[in-house]
Design a protein around this motif. Structure first.
Motif, PDB file in Angstrom:
ATOM      1  N   THR A   1       0.828  -1.209   0.000  1.00  0.00           N
ATOM      2  CA  THR A   1       0.000   0.000   0.000  1.00  0.00           C
ATOM      3  C   THR A   1       0.863   1.260   0.000  1.00  0.00           C
TER       4      THR A   1
ATOM      5  N   ILE B   1      -1.742  -4.992  -5.057  1.00  0.00           N
ATOM      6  CA  ILE B   1      -2.257  -5.900  -4.027  1.00  0.00           C
ATOM      7  C   ILE B   1      -1.972  -7.334  -4.454  1.00  0.00           C
TER       8      ILE B   1
ATOM      9  N   GLU C   1      -4.435  -5.639   7.756  1.00  0.00           N
ATOM     10  CA  GLU C   1      -4.346  -5.016   6.428  1.00  0.00           C
ATOM     11  C   GLU C   1      -4.367  -6.059   5.307  1.00  0.00           C
TER      12      GLU C   1
ATOM     13  N   VAL D   1      -6.902  -5.183   2.371  1.00  0.00           N
ATOM     14  CA  VAL D   1      -6.543  -4.987   0.955  1.00  0.00           C
ATOM     15  C   VAL D   1      -7.141  -6.093   0.084  1.00  0.00           C
TER      16      VAL D   1
END
Ligand code: GUN
Ligand code: FE
Length: 425
Positions: A293, A299, A332, A336
């Motif tokens: 990120t 991703i 995270e 994501v």
């Protein structure tokens, strides 16, 4: 009976597989010589005289495993984040890493880093140092003192790097690396050397050949970066016209799994051929969502890797990531993956809590052997978590308590830590 033989009482969570979360409230974990003998609702008769540590209502999880981070970058984490990878390396990371030529600076910076790692929920990690052998050894000594089990790599880089941070010739790089390996291979209880070519753009073919020979001579594991950023991937195509995909740039030197246990960080843009070779060769993926990120790399399609049966762990990638606390990487990774599913490719379901907990424990832990789980026969790494500092009028079952800690917790919730049955604090 040594002090690695005892009973822990509390509320346990662990993941024997990526789709199974086991929760055991108010139970007893038996640790014998640092090895788990399993979790029981009552103390089995033959263990009833062992010393008991009562963790009361706290949550106990396997120690977290950080498969990828850069120790020298801890000093500047969260600064200079508005760039993509290649510019960030030139502008921020390389000038900062050059400071580690100075043992005094290195001692100050690495001491701060080692203390942060000690307090964190991490019990095992694989990390990059810099190309400087002397201060890499200093880092190894400081990590040894923490009691955490770590791999530490002296970085290799001999091209496309500034003069002030480049090994001068492949021969000198080989000599330095061999000396460093000889010096450190059997020196520590907790720390092992790991070969660390920074990434393909930083290493000449001549250097890679020499590293391959060192790998074979000492049976070393290896860590590097793979398919992180689109500009980087294009660059590797130009630098290695003989290869079909990035992974082959390592594989052509036998530095991509098989007899060379390998962690590749990122794998954001790996092609089907690259994924197939990682699977075939048992290459580990270190998924680093916070770094992906911050450096706007993309991703990584982690669901695809899990479905393909790859070994996947999590990494903080300090200082692409700003937090050494792997709870951030866990939360995270879920977040994501949801954005990727919604915005990029709805054929890959988002990750869930059980899956990221697995990746942060047993998934990455298997790189270190039988670690990352409370199953019988596993080395006992345990983190004791006090969630009473996250008050709520509600009373949650254990899975939801774990979820709250993953999203809201940090090192202030860590009240105790065991590595291979040894209490760190
Ligand atoms: N690729 C080569 N070096 C680095 C580094 O220091 N950080 C990240 N995220 N990627 C890299
Ligand atoms: Fe990295």
């Amino acid at each position: 009976m040594d002090n690695r033989t005892f009973i822990l009482k509390g509320n346990f969570c662990y993941t024997p597989s990526a789709d199974t979360l086991v929760t055991r409230e108010n139970s007893y974990l038996i640790c014998e010589d640092g090895i788990s003998r399993g979790i029981f609702p009552e103390i089995p008769e033959k263990y009833k005289d062992l010393p008991l540590m009562d963790c009361r209502d706290q949550v106990i999880i396997p120690g977290l495993v950080d498969l990828h981070l850069h120790a020298p970058q801890f000093a500047f984490r969260s600064v200079g984040m508005d760039m993509e990878l290649l510019e960030w390396l030139e502008q921020v990371a390389f000038p900062q890493e050059a400071r580690y030529q100075d043992p005094e600076y290195a001692r100050t910076a690495y001491s701060i880093f080692a203390q942060a790692m000690k307090k964190s929920p991490t019990t095992r990690a694989s990390m990059f140092a810099t190309l400087h052998p002397e201060t890499t050894i200093l880092l190894m000594e400081l990590m040894e003192e923490t009691g955490l089990k770590t791999y530490v790599g002296k970085v290799n880089m001999d091209r496309n790097s500034p003069d002030y941070l480049r090994e001068k010739t492949p021969l000198e790089a080989e000599k330095d690396t061999r000396n460093w390996v000889e010096n450190t291979l059997h020196k520590y209880r907790n720390v092992r050397p790991i070969l660390t070519p920074r990434f393909t753009p930083s290493c000449t073919d001549d250097l890679m050949k020499r590293l391959s020979q060192i790998q074979k001579d000492y049976q070393l594991p290896l860590q590097s970066h793979l398919s992180e950023n689109l500009g980087e991937i294009e660059w590797v195509k130009e630098l290695c016209p003989n290869t079909r995909f990035y992974g082959e740039a390592y594989a052509q030197f036998d530095l991509f799994g098989l007899d060379c246990p390998t962690i590749m960080a990122h794998c954001v843009h790996s092609s089907p051929e690259e994924i197939a070779l990682m699977k075939e060769n048992g290459v580990y993926v270190a998924h680093c969502p916070q770094s992906n990120t911050n450096l706007a790399s993309g991703i990584a399609p982690v669901r695809k890797y899990l479905d393909a049966g790859l070994s996947v762990g999590l990494g903080s990638d300090i200082a692409g990531g700003y937090s050494e606390c792997l709870f951030r990487a866990m939360a995270e990774a879920i977040q994501v993956s949801k954005l990727r599913w919604r915005l990029v490719d709805d054929s890959l379901q988002p990750l869930n809590l059980t899956e990221v907990f697995y990746m942060a424990t047993k998934g990455g832990g298997s790189f270190f052997g039988k670690t990352g789980s409370f199953e019988e026969g596993y080395e006992l790494d345990a983190v004791i978590l006090n969630d009473s500092t996250l008050p709520t009028p509600l009373s949650f079952p254990l899975k939801e308590r774990l979820e709250r800690l993953v999203y809201m917790g940090d090192d202030r919730n860590v009240s105790g830590k065991f590595v291979s049955g040894t209490q760190i604090f």
